[in-house]
Design an enzyme around this catalytic site. Structure first.
Site, PDB file in Angstrom:
ATOM      1  N   HIS A  27     -10.026  -6.765   2.635  1.00  0.00           N
ATOM      2  CA  HIS A  27      -8.839  -5.876   2.573  1.00  0.00           C
ATOM      3  C   HIS A  27      -7.922  -6.253   1.295  1.00  0.00           C
ATOM      4  CE1 HIS A  27      -4.485  -5.099   3.981  1.00  0.00           C
ATOM      5  NE2 HIS A  27      -5.118  -4.016   4.370  1.00  0.00           N
ATOM      6  N   PHE A  69       0.820  -1.268  -0.066  1.00  0.00           N
ATOM      7  CA  PHE A  69      -0.113  -0.093   0.074  1.00  0.00           C
ATOM      8  C   PHE A  69       0.956   1.480   0.167  1.00  0.00           C
ATOM      9  CE2 PHE A  69      -2.968   3.140   1.878  1.00  0.00           C
ATOM     10  CZ  PHE A  69      -3.938   2.995   1.126  1.00  0.00           C
ATOM     11  N   PHE A  90       4.816  -1.904 -12.865  1.00  0.00           N
ATOM     12  CA  PHE A  90       4.128  -2.530 -11.932  1.00  0.00           C
ATOM     13  C   PHE A  90       4.390  -3.938 -11.452  1.00  0.00           C
ATOM     14  CE2 PHE A  90      -0.130  -4.238 -10.239  1.00  0.00           C
ATOM     15  CZ  PHE A  90      -0.007  -3.653  -9.090  1.00  0.00           C
TER      16      PHE A  90
END
Length: 181
Positions: free
Chosen positions: A93, A62, A118
């Protein structure tokens, strides 16, 4: 008309940053090893004490977009590689983290003009993560290769068009002590 295509011929000239999530470190360290192997085989010195690649360790996936953005805004890097692993659990989550990390990395690349690979695995279980980080293949290699190709491609386009990467803070005002370099 021009045709632009990235190559790996001048990869040794690139300056790169790698952002790695510590959460699921068993997987992330394997991704990093694959990434470093690819860089080395393409003439980039992956040594953390060297001058070509900087590494930033973050608590988890995150946090990757924020640090990738801050690194991109320095203007020092030809590309950034983001490595992490988000493994589905019993709660939603996973969905929130996976979605926001992907959006954040994509937005950072678009806003700064710096290619960002990514390399955050989003998988259902640890076995899938390990298969992608070395048992069957190591996607860390692929993410590094993608970053090198995109760095080359962006250099070609910029050298032809004269465009330079943006070094602005598009989402918020720069702090008063931010030099932009």
């Amino acid at each position: 008309m021009a045709v632009f295509e990235g190559s790996f011929v001048n990869a040794s000239q690139f300056r790169l940053a790698v952002v790695i999530g510590r959460f699921n470190d068993l997987v992330c360290e394997k991704l990093l090893a694959g990434c470093q192997d690819c860089l080395k085989r393409h003439g980039v010195d992956p040594d953390p004490q060297g001058t070509q690649v900087d590494y930033a360790w973050v608590p988890g996936s995150f946090e990757i977009p924020l640090v990738a953005r801050q690194l991109a805004l320095t203007g020092r890097y030809d590309a950034i590689i983001c490595l992490g692993a988000v493994i589905r659990g019993q709660t939603p989550h996973f969905d929130y983290v996976a979605s926001e990390v992907a959006k954040g990395v994509a937005a950072t690349s678009l806003q700064t003009g710096i290619p960002i690979a990514f390399g955050v695995l989003t998988v259902d279980n640890l076995q899938q993560a390990l298969e992608r980080a070395g048992i069957k293949s190591n996607l860390g290699w692929n993410y590094a290769l993608s970053a090198l190709e995109m760095a080359s491609l962006m250099h070609q386009i910029r050298s032809t068009t004269g465009e330079v990467p943006r070094q602005t803070l598009p989402l918020a005002a720069a702090p008063s002590n931010f030099a932009g370099t």
